[in-house]
Write a protein that holds these residues in place. Structure first.
Motif, PDB file in Angstrom:
ATOM      1  N   ALA A  56     -55.136  65.849  55.738  1.00 13.42           N
ATOM      2  CA  ALA A  56     -54.895  66.136  57.117  1.00 13.42           C
ATOM      3  C   ALA A  56     -55.935  67.225  57.622  1.00 13.42           C
ATOM      4  O   ALA A  56     -56.660  66.990  58.702  1.00 13.42           O
ATOM      5  CB  ALA A  56     -53.640  66.262  57.555  1.00 13.42           C
ATOM      6  N   LYS A  57     -55.794  68.209  57.046  1.00 13.79           N
ATOM      7  CA  LYS A  57     -56.740  69.415  57.463  1.00 13.79           C
ATOM      8  C   LYS A  57     -58.145  69.272  57.580  1.00 13.79           C
ATOM      9  O   LYS A  57     -58.987  69.440  58.479  1.00 13.79           O
ATOM     10  CB  LYS A  57     -56.416  70.689  56.636  1.00 13.79           C
ATOM     11  CG  LYS A  57     -55.032  71.339  57.153  1.00 13.79           C
ATOM     12  CD  LYS A  57     -54.739  72.479  56.334  1.00 13.79           C
ATOM     13  CE  LYS A  57     -53.419  73.149  56.504  1.00 13.79           C
ATOM     14  NZ  LYS A  57     -53.021  74.113  55.640  1.00 13.79           N
TER      15      LYS A  57
ATOM     16  N   TYR B 111     -63.121  65.525  62.127  1.00 17.60           N
ATOM     17  CA  TYR B 111     -63.057  64.930  63.269  1.00 17.60           C
ATOM     18  C   TYR B 111     -62.251  65.664  64.321  1.00 17.60           C
ATOM     19  O   TYR B 111     -61.012  65.229  64.616  1.00 17.60           O
ATOM     20  CB  TYR B 111     -62.370  63.286  63.132  1.00 17.60           C
ATOM     21  CG  TYR B 111     -63.231  62.592  62.002  1.00 17.60           C
ATOM     22  CD1 TYR B 111     -64.630  61.988  62.204  1.00 17.60           C
ATOM     23  CD2 TYR B 111     -62.636  62.366  60.702  1.00 17.60           C
ATOM     24  CE1 TYR B 111     -65.153  61.302  61.343  1.00 17.60           C
ATOM     25  CE2 TYR B 111     -63.202  61.674  59.677  1.00 17.60           C
ATOM     26  CZ  TYR B 111     -64.353  60.961  60.004  1.00 17.60           C
ATOM     27  OH  TYR B 111     -65.094  60.414  59.035  1.00 17.60           O
ATOM     28  N   PRO B 112     -62.463  66.498  64.819  1.00 18.42           N
ATOM     29  CA  PRO B 112     -61.799  67.448  65.605  1.00 18.42           C
ATOM     30  C   PRO B 112     -61.103  66.898  66.966  1.00 18.42           C
ATOM     31  O   PRO B 112     -60.070  67.063  67.350  1.00 18.42           O
ATOM     32  CB  PRO B 112     -62.718  68.626  66.002  1.00 18.42           C
ATOM     33  CG  PRO B 112     -64.183  68.269  65.607  1.00 18.42           C
ATOM     34  CD  PRO B 112     -63.990  67.129  64.695  1.00 18.42           C
ATOM     35  N   ASP B 113     -62.127  65.779  67.513  1.00 14.92           N
ATOM     36  CA  ASP B 113     -61.542  65.220  68.742  1.00 14.92           C
ATOM     37  C   ASP B 113     -60.769  64.041  68.231  1.00 14.92           C
ATOM     38  O   ASP B 113     -61.343  62.665  68.650  1.00 14.92           O
ATOM     39  CB  ASP B 113     -62.613  64.862  69.550  1.00 14.92           C
ATOM     40  CG  ASP B 113     -63.308  66.291  70.009  1.00 14.92           C
ATOM     41  OD1 ASP B 113     -62.672  67.063  70.239  1.00 14.92           O
ATOM     42  OD2 ASP B 113     -64.388  66.257  70.151  1.00 14.92           O
ATOM     43  N   ALA B 114     -59.732  64.040  67.743  1.00 12.96           N
ATOM     44  CA  ALA B 114     -59.054  62.721  67.185  1.00 12.96           C
ATOM     45  C   ALA B 114     -58.589  62.093  68.570  1.00 12.96           C
ATOM     46  O   ALA B 114     -57.954  62.682  69.597  1.00 12.96           O
ATOM     47  CB  ALA B 114     -57.859  63.054  66.461  1.00 12.96           C
TER      48      ALA B 114
ATOM     49  N   CYS C   4     -55.181  53.008  57.611  1.00 16.72           N
ATOM     50  CA  CYS C   4     -53.865  53.876  57.256  1.00 16.72           C
ATOM     51  C   CYS C   4     -53.421  53.298  55.724  1.00 16.72           C
ATOM     52  O   CYS C   4     -53.374  54.253  54.648  1.00 16.72           O
ATOM     53  CB  CYS C   4     -52.875  54.046  58.112  1.00 16.72           C
ATOM     54  SG  CYS C   4     -51.482  54.576  57.372  1.00 16.72           S
ATOM     55  N   ILE C   5     -53.345  52.178  55.608  1.00 18.59           N
ATOM     56  CA  ILE C   5     -52.622  51.358  54.380  1.00 18.59           C
ATOM     57  C   ILE C   5     -53.739  51.595  53.406  1.00 18.59           C
ATOM     58  O   ILE C   5     -53.269  52.199  52.284  1.00 18.59           O
ATOM     59  CB  ILE C   5     -52.263  50.063  54.532  1.00 18.59           C
ATOM     60  CG1 ILE C   5     -50.987  49.892  55.588  1.00 18.59           C
ATOM     61  CG2 ILE C   5     -51.800  49.416  53.255  1.00 18.59           C
ATOM     62  CD1 ILE C   5     -50.571  48.732  56.198  1.00 18.59           C
ATOM     63  N   ARG C   6     -55.031  51.082  53.640  1.00 25.22           N
ATOM     64  CA  ARG C   6     -55.686  51.260  52.499  1.00 25.22           C
ATOM     65  C   ARG C   6     -56.202  52.581  52.169  1.00 25.22           C
ATOM     66  O   ARG C   6     -56.330  52.738  50.911  1.00 25.22           O
ATOM     67  CB  ARG C   6     -57.216  50.312  53.125  1.00 25.22           C
ATOM     68  CG  ARG C   6     -58.298  50.399  51.972  1.00 25.22           C
ATOM     69  CD  ARG C   6     -59.378  49.504  52.855  1.00 25.22           C
ATOM     70  NE  ARG C   6     -59.813  49.804  54.242  1.00 25.22           N
ATOM     71  CZ  ARG C   6     -60.610  50.978  54.604  1.00 25.22           C
ATOM     72  NH1 ARG C   6     -61.171  51.649  53.648  1.00 25.22           N
ATOM     73  NH2 ARG C   6     -60.786  51.061  55.726  1.00 25.22           N
TER      74      ARG C   6
ATOM     75  N   PHE D 130     -53.638  62.499  62.643  1.00 24.68           N
ATOM     76  CA  PHE D 130     -54.046  62.039  61.097  1.00 24.68           C
ATOM     77  C   PHE D 130     -54.209  60.360  61.057  1.00 24.68           C
ATOM     78  O   PHE D 130     -55.411  60.041  60.635  1.00 24.68           O
ATOM     79  CB  PHE D 130     -52.641  62.226  60.080  1.00 24.68           C
ATOM     80  CG  PHE D 130     -53.003  61.816  58.963  1.00 24.68           C
ATOM     81  CD1 PHE D 130     -53.744  62.477  57.858  1.00 24.68           C
ATOM     82  CD2 PHE D 130     -52.327  60.936  58.249  1.00 24.68           C
ATOM     83  CE1 PHE D 130     -53.870  62.236  56.681  1.00 24.68           C
ATOM     84  CE2 PHE D 130     -52.225  60.593  56.932  1.00 24.68           C
ATOM     85  CZ  PHE D 130     -53.029  61.000  55.979  1.00 24.68           C
ATOM     86  N   CYS D 131     -53.552  59.576  61.759  1.00 23.92           N
ATOM     87  CA  CYS D 131     -53.659  58.307  61.790  1.00 23.92           C
ATOM     88  C   CYS D 131     -54.967  57.771  62.570  1.00 23.92           C
ATOM     89  O   CYS D 131     -55.778  57.208  61.943  1.00 23.92           O
ATOM     90  CB  CYS D 131     -52.603  57.611  62.354  1.00 23.92           C
ATOM     91  SG  CYS D 131     -50.910  57.765  61.076  1.00 23.92           S
ATOM     92  N   HIS D 132     -55.115  58.517  63.547  1.00 27.14           N
ATOM     93  CA  HIS D 132     -56.291  58.456  64.431  1.00 27.14           C
ATOM     94  C   HIS D 132     -57.606  58.554  63.605  1.00 27.14           C
ATOM     95  O   HIS D 132     -58.575  58.045  63.580  1.00 27.14           O
ATOM     96  CB  HIS D 132     -56.378  59.136  65.730  1.00 27.14           C
ATOM     97  CG  HIS D 132     -55.459  58.464  66.723  1.00 27.14           C
ATOM     98  ND1 HIS D 132     -55.197  57.063  66.771  1.00 27.14           N
ATOM     99  CD2 HIS D 132     -54.833  59.180  67.743  1.00 27.14           C
ATOM    100  CE1 HIS D 132     -54.387  57.055  67.955  1.00 27.14           C
ATOM    101  NE2 HIS D 132     -53.905  58.073  68.393  1.00 27.14           N
ATOM    102  N   ARG D 133     -57.369  59.576  62.869  1.00 27.68           N
ATOM    103  CA  ARG D 133     -58.615  60.002  61.943  1.00 27.68           C
ATOM    104  C   ARG D 133     -58.856  59.288  60.991  1.00 27.68           C
ATOM    105  O   ARG D 133     -60.149  59.258  60.483  1.00 27.68           O
ATOM    106  CB  ARG D 133     -58.328  61.708  61.674  1.00 27.68           C
ATOM    107  CG  ARG D 133     -58.468  62.692  62.802  1.00 27.68           C
ATOM    108  CD  ARG D 133     -58.193  63.966  62.572  1.00 27.68           C
ATOM    109  NE  ARG D 133     -58.375  64.954  63.631  1.00 27.68           N
ATOM    110  CZ  ARG D 133     -57.628  65.757  64.101  1.00 27.68           C
ATOM    111  NH1 ARG D 133     -56.281  65.968  63.456  1.00 27.68           N
ATOM    112  NH2 ARG D 133     -57.860  66.547  65.352  1.00 27.68           N
TER     113      ARG D 133
END
Ligand code: SF4
Length: 212
Positions: free
Chosen positions: A13-14, A20-23, A145-147, A179-182
């Protein structure tokens, strides 16, 4: 490889945040919760880019929940035809808007139970709304996300509900939405479905699937 899932989830996540700072959600809903709900329903088995295009005409014809609630399903079908599954999606959108008007004063509810009562809304969409609109967090267990969670060894399942539950335990609540957007951005750029670019991947050292 024996891995500490919680530690690796936080590390991932970090690092994703750094890369990708602009999620941001790739659906362009202009901060209108109702529009995000509609667009999220349209996005099933359709690209976000296509949904963004189709939604322009759709929202020009029906600028708010009340207008769409009154619309003929056949007219909605014509506007969303190119998104695929248009008959089911049009039926769901029509019913969902009527439910919003009749049960929620035309407003998008802010809790899982009420969101799941809406036609065509499952946990994935509900979590997107809870996270993006209400800042309550939530794992959006979409295909990326799943993959990628599987590749990283954060989950051993490909079942949407199980992946959501497992990630919910190891990704801090306040990081879940971004996290999910990224993961979507990362899945398009680096860990692609067809050929993951392990050689240039900044998660290789914590990824049991790394093929470098
Ligand atoms: S190392 Fe390879 S498989 Fe693992 S996350 Fe990166 S690109 Fe995907």
């Amino acid at each position: 490889m024996n891995i500490d899932k919680k530690k690796n989830a936080l590390t991932a996540a970090k690092r994703l945040e750094k890369r990708y700072p602009d999620a941001a959600c790739s659906l362009e809903y202009k901060m209108d919760p109702w529009k995000l709900l509609v667009m999220a329903r349209l996005s099933a088995q359709c690209t976000d880019a296509r949904v963004n295009i189709v939604s322009k005409d759709l929202f020009a014809a029906y600028p708010d929940v009340y207008k769409m609630a009154e619309a003929d399903v056949e007219d909605i079908e014509k506007l969303i035809f190119s998104c695929g599954l248009y008959k089911t999606k049009a039926r769901d959108l029509s019913k969902m808007c009527r439910q919003l008007v009749e049960n929620f004063d035309g407003k998008v509810p802010d809790n899982m139970k009420d969101l799941l009562s809406l036609s065509g809304v499952g946990r994935k969409i509900a979590n997107l709304i809870l996270g993006d609109v209400f800042d309550k967090g939530g794992i959006v267990a979409d295909t990326h996300c799943i993959r990628i969670s599987g590749k990283l060894g954060l989950t051993g399942s490909t079942n949407q509900t199980i992946v959501e539950r497992e990630l919910d335990k190891i990704v801090p609540k306040n990081m879940q939405t971004d996290f999910c957007h990224r993961l979507v951005m990362f899945g398009r750029e680096v860990c692609t479905a067809r050929s993951p670019k392990c050689k240039e991947c900044f998660l290789c050292d914590i990824c049991p699937s790394c093929e470098k």
